[in-house]
Design an enzyme around this catalytic site. Structure first.
Site, short mmCIF file in Angstrom:
data_model
loop_
_atom_site.label_atom_id
_atom_site.label_comp_id
_atom_site.label_asym_id
_atom_site.label_seq_id
_atom_site.Cartn_x
_atom_site.Cartn_y
_atom_site.Cartn_z
N ASP A 491 0.85 -1.19 0.00
CA ASP A 491 0.00 0.00 0.00
C ASP A 491 0.89 1.24 0.00
OD1 ASP A 491 -2.25 1.57 0.16
OD2 ASP A 491 -2.73 1.06 2.23
N GLU A 494 2.49 5.15 -4.04
CA GLU A 494 2.36 6.06 -5.19
C GLU A 494 3.63 6.89 -5.47
OE1 GLU A 494 -1.14 4.44 -3.93
OE2 GLU A 494 0.04 5.81 -2.71
N ASP A 1386 -17.62 -24.77 -70.58
CA ASP A 1386 -18.34 -23.91 -69.65
C ASP A 1386 -19.81 -23.85 -70.07
OD1 ASP A 1386 -18.81 -22.10 -67.63
OD2 ASP A 1386 -17.75 -20.43 -68.58
N GLU A 1389 -24.72 -26.32 -68.17
CA GLU A 1389 -25.74 -26.83 -67.23
C GLU A 1389 -27.00 -27.36 -67.95
OE1 GLU A 1389 -22.73 -24.78 -65.40
OE2 GLU A 1389 -24.11 -23.82 -66.81
N ASP A 1493 -17.99 -19.47 -60.76
CA ASP A 1493 -17.78 -18.03 -60.84
C ASP A 1493 -17.94 -17.40 -59.45
OD1 ASP A 1493 -17.50 -18.53 -63.50
OD2 ASP A 1493 -19.49 -17.86 -64.06
#
Length: 1824
Positions: A491, A494, A1386, A1389, A1493
């Protein structure tokens, strides 16, 4: 003369003359030039301030001292503009003060040095320093340091104990984070990733005088936290011109703005809702003040030292704290007992009074561990003494406490009395200190400073002196021998002095009275402390005052280590400085018994959490003044959750220990209640301290740290968290039982009632009567608990438990750290137990990650409590041991050990006896009522009427996602006939007509079905369900099934059972009894256009199904549905993409694996649910399932690819790096890129041309801008490069002279309508443009398609003639236009830019376009024909059968692939490679695949790993994602990290799209190019290994990209890992996948692992490991026990293939290793099938490497020689000899290099040119 001597007087006169001469010359120089380094205070020229027009909030005060006036302001050269607002500076800085930049240099990319010169301007306080040096460095990617200091003179710098030991690991160039302004000098600190400015000093000039330094910076937000030590009335700072002085001071924390005990110039700033935050730390110990103003901005003013700043960049506030503590030192773990409750007071008066307090609190049963004595135990308050009258029995007091399991702590102050002891005895501590010169001295450096503290006149130890530390350690040891105790409280450090400076006052000089004094308390530097000119070893007290407590802590730590040795003990300090938390805790000082102090304590705790001192708390009930019962009761409630929980008060005030209020008081009852909860949760609190110690996490945590995206949390400071999970809401006002509290955005449960809160992300009124505070647990928490006692000594002997609180997803996680609670360095030494706990899908994993400690009490987990379980489990099982342990056992928990509280929705498991330190799995099976439901209405907008119409049950559930409409138990089909043979089961089944219809009138139910179950092999079976009365579509994909089934039941791994009502099939693994398929569940539906079947799963671990973007590799079974329908759809969450793969792999709880394929090509979806179960729904065809039984994951893939076809063996060159871009303007751009790549030396094999090379995007037609492309291709190929062109299937029909269309039309290859509808081609539109148009790309897309795109026809590749036509077109292109080496197909699909057909009108049955059931597909509301052909388009199979596109759509890409592959091989005569976008099972036989992509975003990195691992399951080994992303602009760091990751894609291609900047490796900077080159060199080095893996995939079906679970399936930790992956069995890749990360966490399974970069054994196995990951680095590890072939890399594989073959031998623990090597010519057609290859195996054992030639049929031109052999793990005993024995038995000496540190042995066989196709052995030996 020679004998004359100077007299003594003459000598003195000569010396005086010389001295005066020197002084005179010096004064003349000073007069002429001014003092060196300082400017003269006056200026000769008239200075005109340049006053800016700026907002008031941005003014920076030029007159911080008192007495500002217009005249004085202008004398300082500043701007005067008075206002009616006093807070705003009237005198503020102009723009022509400060410094200018004279020179700037960069010693490295991470450092910056600048020389600064002061601009001519008036001075504020004199002695400005003319020349400054600015030094900045990026110490890590998240820590920037900058220093500003005197270029010519050394000034004081803080001698920090920890910071000086912290190294740098720079990885981000400093230019990314710091930008300099030249005149006036200033700089901006920016966040690298978004360039947001965080700290902008250009708003005001730099001031740097001898005793006045000022720096201002604009900040990005008002969310500022930290700075201390003060009392802040709110946790978030007020930026309205608030000034906070920092200078350690003994002052009462009563709410003023003055400085208190600690010195902490650190603040954290939360930037915005993203959570991104930064911290600012000024390493300076001089008196200072920090001003916050509304700009927002901060201004520092300090009176000495230098500016030494650190900026910490974090993605979250918590991360900033972690980075700060890495710099200053992470906190100590306090001893376990110190987390108990503590009692203290100043002036008990006598030891008997202390004991009286102890006994009365024991008597009430208060949990209570520690008793203190304050300075009244001392003899006249002298350190190292005790009062032998009033505390006579103090030497025995510790033992008195220990008998009941309690501890004793006493106090020491720094000040040492000069007076003698009682009876005029010497005060030996003082005497010994004086003898050793340990005191702080006056300015003369000799005379001890005399002050006055508690014992009267005192001296002050100078703890910065080594002598003093030695004295302090010695005195402490002497005292401890006399008075035993357990820890120390220091204590008054400081340092506190009751006199002003000293008993002599303080001299009038510029240290005691500096030109400027910050606004510290009393505005006097030496108030309540020492004179500033006092001397200490570290410097003037002026500089080191705020370090006094810190230096005392360092000295005390040494004393404690000497005295307590291996015991941890504890230290509590009042004064603190950054880094103190490494050694000590802190209390918030001498507070007062007021309600305000109760509130403010929370802010103080939160701030000290930021400062790295988590062992923190306030004096409970207040230190000064009397505490009322209500105040003390409320304070005891919240104080039970202070990490440091101590009740302490001062002399002269009423006792306030709990028992003092009466044994039956509400205060005692409430205190006991909450302290009992504290003690129950101490294992959790202790674990939080472990996380603070090891990772820098906060213990007491602001709510905003967890919920930063919620602005409402930013100023929540009347509540706080323990860690992530426990929310404490105290009552902080008098007379209140209802408070307003904030409930953050999460699931929360009341800890005491266990009930779920109904509110989240809202303010609520909380009823908290006098005995309650709010205590809530966050969903997702697993908190370790222990049965409490009144002390931790006794509680630590009790059973453990787990409190599990489920979150929204019914998941939870937590940790436990456990050691002996008292020993030092248990973490460092590994003497501890650590658990990771997790709950998902009803399974609790209690995984031990460290077991370095065994608790002597044989602790067990006895109780597990689960909150958030609305229904009881049907059963609970406990599995003991890791999955890999042969001794793993599973037991079913008896019902007597299970209790479920339905009202509270809580499950209690008790009597478990799970041994602490061992791994367990606890599984509860959920009740059928909820999770056994199967959805009867998967479509949207279900309601009770619709549900009842289907004959189903309507019962809404409170559990999210549980279906409200579900099938009754007997819904489905019933067995009517069965025939069994030794190879099959055949049955007939009939629909249960009780339920009328399945509810889709347009899809009539089929009532009678046939089922056939075939036992194809011992590990594969098929079950097929179809309508025997109609010719329904069946997938025309040929599979490889054996000619004869497996008829021997004993050989089969499976057993099949058929249930009767409802019908279902059960497949059981015979070795374990696990049901891996069980469709005997309700809901089986078979109608014309809707088929549904469900099955229970063997576990929640399911992988596969595609092609859809998944966020994790393991499927989330919490009611997720995934649509499958091939579509031109970039990857996105739950969006069906290019391919269809109805295959999954399941892991069973026994670590066995199986795979299931549904051979169906119609639009479909699959739904997972937590049962665990899976539901298939398809819109046509039949059910045709194939199941393979593994039993390992790798064997599942081998067996699956044996069924569908093994992956193609790609050409060797196709494993090289590849570049592509949609948007090359011309062939010159490609040529330029090629030259740049060569110049940069970046390995690179393949260049592409996207559709840009085509004229108007027409297949097989070169654009005029690419007329030089054929010649470029030829020249590149001559240099070993390869070229790949793109081809789309769509063929333009709007050309007058387009042979491809004309020949196709003549051969009738295009898809048409069914003849009964039309004989026309089904026209679409794709990329080809009309002739003679100029495309305006500014128009919207649909308009462009309408007016520019030509009509296109789609080849029907199912027709035999189409393959011939396609072959001819490819041949013509190759022979007559340009050469190529591979083809990229490419848009297959197939994709169309119109929906269905041109004009949008599809002919025929509209149900085909919009079927009765529409799976959850992207844009499903637009029909199946969205972006593709009409579903009624007609295909003709090669057997002449006509089939609608509805059935074949998902097979179009598959049908396109083989004709392309065949044409490529035929036309080029080489193997080459085909890369296709759309895939179906067996596509991998002919092609590789890229993941489509994708987008240039960080999340795509981890998702690419998931995609590759899934395509490994699907039998497509040659796969990868577009590196750096296809769409959007790539960012530097992301692209570089992606290059590192992509270097380990099997298909490694950087590809981006039109309209975005280039992103190839040479498009950035030299650093990017170098990093790309380095990582690709690693790839090229290991290509022989990768090629061998491709061979094993081609011949055996093994995976190339391999999930960790495939190799370590017994380790269940690997079952969830998807951010790491393996190349084959031996190379582990751990990439960085997140922005700003410079340290990556990866799992190293239980094997020996070597760091690829260092060759060192990392010494970690079965654990997570944090690995440095600078920007130019990827973490790679090689598994011990394997041999990897390698070659020296070159610019392309044409050259690297010519190099000798090296071997990388990574030895196992037993010193063994094995590997194989495959080699052929790299591009020949069917070299494996024609046996034209070389295959060798290698093995190492007992320091002997041997090779065995397995197969040799290779052209001599392709033979290789042996190169360098690297042996890792060769040991630390020096190897002195190595020999190679050739095939004839001759010995050859090899040169060797053995690194004893890394244990790498390098053997160079290169000079021997030894042919690899001949067997050899290599031996190495040590000298011993």
């Amino acid at each position: 003369m020679g004998n004359n001597r100077w007299s003594r007087l003459e000598l003195i006169l000569v010396v005086l003359f010389l001295l005066m001469t020197v002084i005179a010359v010096t004064m003349i120089i000073l007069f002429v030039t001014g003092e060196p380094g300082f400017t003269k205070d006056e200026t000769t020229d008239v200075f005109v301030p340049q006053c800016p027009s700026i907002p008031l909030a941005e003014r920076v005060d030029c007159f911080p001292d008192a007495g500002a006036s217009k005249l004085k302001c202008e004398q300082r050269g500043c701007c005067w503009s008075p206002l009616d607002e006093r807070n705003v500076p009237w005198c503020f800085f102009p723009t022509n003060h400060g410094y200018s930049l004279e020179s700037l240099e960069h010693p490295s990319p991470y450092e910056m040095n600048a020389q600064l010169k002061r601009l001519a301007s008036p001075s504020l306080f004199g002695a400005d320093i003319e020349q400054l040096t600015f030094h900045a460095e990026m110490q890590t990617n998240s820590r920037l340091r900058f220093k500003i200091f005197d270029s010519e003179r050394q000034r004081f710098e803080v001698p920090h104990d920890h910071i000086r030991t912290v190294g740098s690991n720079p990885s981000s160039p400093i230019a990314n984070s710091l930008k300099i302004t030249q005149k006036p000098f200033g700089f901006k600190v920016r966040r690298n990733e978004n360039k947001n400015v965080l700290f902008d000093t250009t708003m005001a000039p730099l001031v740097f005088a001898d005793q006045y330094l000022q720096l201002s910076a604009r900040l990005p937000s008002h969310n500022i936290y930290g700075l201390g030590e003060h009392v802040h009335k709110r946790y978030r700072h007020d930026t309205n011109w608030r000034n906070w002085p920092i200078f350690t001071r003994d002052a009462q924390p009563n709410g003023g703005t003055y400085n208190l005990y600690g010195h902490h110039p650190f603040f954290l700033c939360l930037e915005d809702e993203s959570g991104k935050s930064f911290g600012v730390f000024l390493l300076n110990s001089n008196a200072m003040e920090v001003t916050l103003q509304p700009a927002p901005a901060v201004t520092y003013r300090t009176v000495g030292g230098i500016f030494d700043f650190y900026i910490f960049f974090g993605d979250t506030p918590e991360q900033v704290v972690q980075e700060y503590l890495e710099l200053v030192g992470r906190p100590v773990i306090p001893p376990y007992w110190s987390l108990g409750f503590q009692l203290s007071r100043w002036n008990y008066g006598t030891l008997s009074e202390v004991k009286k307090v102890v006994e009365r609190n024991r008597a009430v049963g208060l949990p209570y561990d520690i008793q203190y004595t304050d300075i009244d135990y001392m003899e006249h308050m002298k350190d190292f003494t005790y009062d032998r009258n009033r505390f006579k029995e103090l030497p025995q007091f510790a033992e008195y406490l220990h008998e009941k399991g309690q501890r004793y702590i006493l106090i020491l102050d720094p000040a040492i009395a000069t007076s003698r002891r009682e009876g005029d005895a010497p005060y030996e501590s003082y005497d010994r200190g004086t003898e050793k010169n340990v005191w702080v001295t006056e300015s003369d450096g000799k005379t001890p400073v005399l002050g006055r503290v508690w014992p009267g006149e005192t001296v002050f130890p100078d703890y910065t002196s080594p002598n003093c530390t030695d004295w302090w350690v010695d005195e402490y040891q002497r005292f401890y021998r006399e008075i035993k105790h357990d820890a120390l409280w220091i204590d008054m450090n400081e340092v506190s002095n009751f006199l002003k400076g000293s008993n002599k006052g303080c001299a009038d000089n510029n240290l005691n009275y500096p030109p400027y004094t910050p606004k510290i308390l009393n505005e006097l530097m030496y108030s309540m402390t020492l004179c500033m000119d006092a001397k200490q070893a570290w410097g003037n007290h002026y500089d080191v005052h705020s370090l006094y407590g810190y230096s005392m802590v360092l000295a005390t730590e040494k004393a404690l280590q000497h005295m307590f040795g291996s015991n941890r003990t504890m230290m509590l300090t009042r004064s603190s400085f950054p880094g103190v938390g490494k050694y000590a805790g802190h209390w918030l000082g001498d507070n007062t018994a007021t309600w305000n102090d109760l509130k403010w304590a929370i802010h103080g705790m939160l701030e000290f959490g930021l400062f790295g001192i988590p062992y923190i708390g306030a004096d409970i009930c207040g230190f000064f003044e009397n505490s009322s019962e209500e105040l003390c009761r409320r304070w005891m409630q919240v104080g039970a959750f202070y990490p440091f929980s101590r009740n302490h008060n001062a002399l002269g005030f009423k006792a306030q220990d709990p028992a003092a209020y009466g044994a039956d008081s509400l205060l005692v009852e409430s205190s006991k209640h909450y302290l009992t909860i504290r003690y129950t949760l101490l294992p959790y609190l202790y674990t939080l301290f472990y996380k603070a110690h090891t990772a820098g996490e906060t213990v007491v945590r602001p709510v905003l740290h967890e919920f930063y995206s919620d602005k409402s949390t930013w100023d929540v400071d009347r509540q706080f968290l323990w860690g992530k999970h426990l929310l404490i809401t105290p009552v902080l006002d008098p007379g209140v039982d209802r408070i307003q509290a904030y409930i953050p955005d999460a699931v929360w449960y009341d800890y005491e009632t266990m009930q779920r809160l109904q509110h989240r992300r809202s303010h609520v009124e909380m009823y908290l009567p006098g005995d309650k505070l709010g205590l809530h647990i966050r969903g997702g928490a697993i908190l370790p608990t222990q049965k409490p006692e009144v002390t931790t000594t006794h509680s630590r002997r009790n059973s453990m438990g787990l409190l599990i609180v489920l979150d929204d997803n019914n998941q939870a996680a937590g940790e436990l750290f456990w050691d002996d609670g008292d020993s030092r360095d248990t973490v460092k030494n590994g003497n501890y137990i650590h658990y990771n706990f997790s709950v998902a899908h009803g399974v609790l994993h209690m995984q031990v990650t460290s077991a370095g400690y065994r608790d002597p009490n044989n602790l067990k987990f006895e109780n597990i409590t689960v909150l958030g379980m609305p229904h009881p489990p049907t059963s609970v099982s406990v599995t003991h041991g890791d999955a890999g342990h042969h001794s793993q056992t599973t037991t079913i928990l008896p019902n007597i050990n299970i209790y479920h509280d339905t009202d509270k929705e809580v499950l209690f498991l008790h009597g478990l006896s799970l041994m602490l330190g061992e791994t367990y799995q606890v599984q509860w099976n959920l009740k059928a009522e909820e999770y056994q439901r199967f959805d009867c209405h998967p479509e949207e907008n279900e309601d009770e009427a619709k549900c009842n119409a289907r004959g189903c049950i309507w019962k809404p559930s409170s559990t999210e996602h549980v279906p409200s409409c579900f099938y009754p138990n007997d819904y489905g089909y019933t067995l009517t006939a069965i025939e069994e043979t030794n190879s099959s089961i055949t049955t007939n089944i009939t629909r249960n007509l009780k339920y009328r219809t399945s509810g889709r009138p347009d899809s009539p139910d089929i009532n009678n079905l046939r089922v056939e179950i075939l036992y194809h092999t011992s590990h594969m079976l098929q079950f097929k369900i179809w309508d025997p009365t109609s010719d329904r579509f069946e997938v025309p994909v040929p599979l490889s099934v054996p000619d004869a089934p497996e008829t021997d039941e004993n050989k089969r791994l499976y057993k099949v059972l058929v249930s009767h009502k409802p019908f279902g099939i059960q497949v059981i693994r015979k070795s374990t009894g696990t049901k891996i398929w069980d469709s005997s569940v309700p809901g089986f539906t078979f109608s014309d256009m809707f088929i549904q079947v469900s099955t229970r799963l063997s576990s929640e671990f399911v992988y596969g199904f595609g092609e859809t973007e998944h966020r994790t590799y393991k499927h989330d079974l919490n009611y997720h549905t995934w649509g499958m329908f091939a579509k031109d759809q970039p990857p996105g969450y739950k969006m069906n993409c290019y391919g269809v793969h109805p295959f999954y792999m399941g892991l069973e709880s026994t670590a066995d694996a199986h795979g299931v394929l549904l051979l169906n090509s119609n639009a479909m979806d699959v739904t997972f649910q937590p049962t665990p179960a899976l539901t298939y729904r398809t819109t046509g065809g039949i059910l045709d399932f194939y199941m393979v039984l593994g039993p390992t994951p790798e064997m599942v893939v081998e067996e699956y690819t044996a069924l569908i076809g093994r992956p193609v063996l790609p050409a060797y060159w196709s494993l090289g790096f590849q570049l592509c871009r949609y948007g090359y303007a011309n062939d010159s751009e490609i040529e330029s890129l090629y030259k740049d790549m060569k110049t940069a030396g970046i390995p690179y094999d393949v260049q592409y041309a996207d559709i840009d090379y085509m004229e108007r995007q027409l297949d097989f037609v070169l654009d005029s801008e690419f007329k030089g492309l054929p010649a470029l291709v030829d020249s590149m190929r001559a240099e070993g490069m390869r070229f790949i062109f793109i081809l789309d299937p769509a063929i333009s029909g709007n050309e007058t002279n387009y042979p491809a269309f004309k020949r196709g039309q003549a051969a009738d290859v295009f898809i048409k309508w069914p003849k009964h509808l039309s004989d026309e081609i089904v026209w679409g539109k794709v990329w080809p443009d009309f002739p003679n148009v100029t495309v305006d790309e500014n128009l919207d897309w649909d308009t462009q398609v309408e007016i520019y795109r030509a009509y296109t026809a789609f080849p029907d590749f199912f027709r035999t003639q189409t393959a011939a036509w396609w072959h001819q077109e490819i041949k013509d292109f190759y022979m007559n236009k340009t050469k190529f080496d591979g083809l990229w197909i490419d848009m297959n699909e197939p994709a169309s830019f119109v929906h269905g057909t041109v004009g949008g009108k599809c002919l025929g049955n509209p149900l085909l376009e919009n079927p009765p059931y529409m799976p959850p597909l992207e844009s499903k509301h637009l029909g199946l024909n969205h972006k593709t052909l009409c579903m009624n388009s007609e295909h003709i199979l090669n057997n002449g059968k006509k089939v609608s596109h509805y059935d074949l759509h998902n097979l179009y890409g598959w049908s396109h692939t083989k004709p392309t592959y065949d044409a490529l091989l035929s036309v080029t005569g080489k193997r080459g490679i085909v890369v296709t976008r759309s895939t179906y099972p067996s596509s991998g036989k002919w092609a590789g695949h890229w993941l489509g992509d994708n987008y240039a975003s960080w999340d795509q990195l981890s998702k690419s790993i998931i995609g590759m691992m899934e395509f490994s399951l699907f039998g497509i080994s040659y796969t990868g994602a577009d590196i750096c992303g296809f769409f959007n602009k790539a960012e530097y760091e992301m692209c570089l990290r992606w290059m590192h990751l992509g270097a380990f894609y099997p298909y490694s291609r950087n590809h981006n799209s039109k309209g975005n900047p280039r992103q190839d490796p040479v498009a950035w900077d030299d650093s990017f190019a170098a990093a790309s080159r380095d990582v690709l060199n690693i790839r090229y080095t290991l290509l022989p290994y990768l090629y061998t893996l491709m061979f094993e995939a081609h011949t055996k079906g093994r995976t190339v990209i391999r999930p960790l679970l495939h190799e370590f399936v017994k380790d269940k930790t690997t079952w969830d890992i998807f951010k790491q992956f393996l190349w084959g069995p031996a190379l582990l890749i751990t990439p960085v996948l997140e922005e700003g990360v410079r340290e990556v966490e990866g799992y190293l399974p239980n094997a020996r692992w070597y760091d690829y970069h260092t060759a060192k054994d990392v010494g970690v196995r079965g654990e997570m490991l944090r690995m440095p990951a600078p920007l130019n680095h990827i973490n790679l590890h090689v598994r011990g026990g394997y041999i990897l072939p390698w070659q020296k890399p070159e610019n392309n594989t044409h050259y690297s293939r010519k190099n000798p073959l090296g071997l990388l031998v990574a030895l196992s623990d037993s010193g063994t290793a094995q590997g194989t090597f495959f080699w052929d010519d790299g591009e020949g057609v069917d070299t494996v099938e024609r046996n034209q290859y070389f295959l060798a195996s290698f093995a190492v054992e007992s320091n002997r490497l041997s090779s065995q030639v397995v197969h040799i049929a290779l052209d001599p031109a392709d033979h290789l020689t042996l190169g360098v052999v690297k042996v890792w793990g060769a040991g630390s005993v020096r190897i002195t000899e190595a020999t190679l024995t050739d095939s004839e038995g001759k010995l050859h000496q090899l040169t060797l290099d053995h690194n004893l540190e890394t244990q790498e042995l390098i053997l160079d066989a290169t000079p021997r040119s030894y042919p690899l196709h001949l067997p050899f052995t290599i031996n190495w030996r040590t000298s011993t």
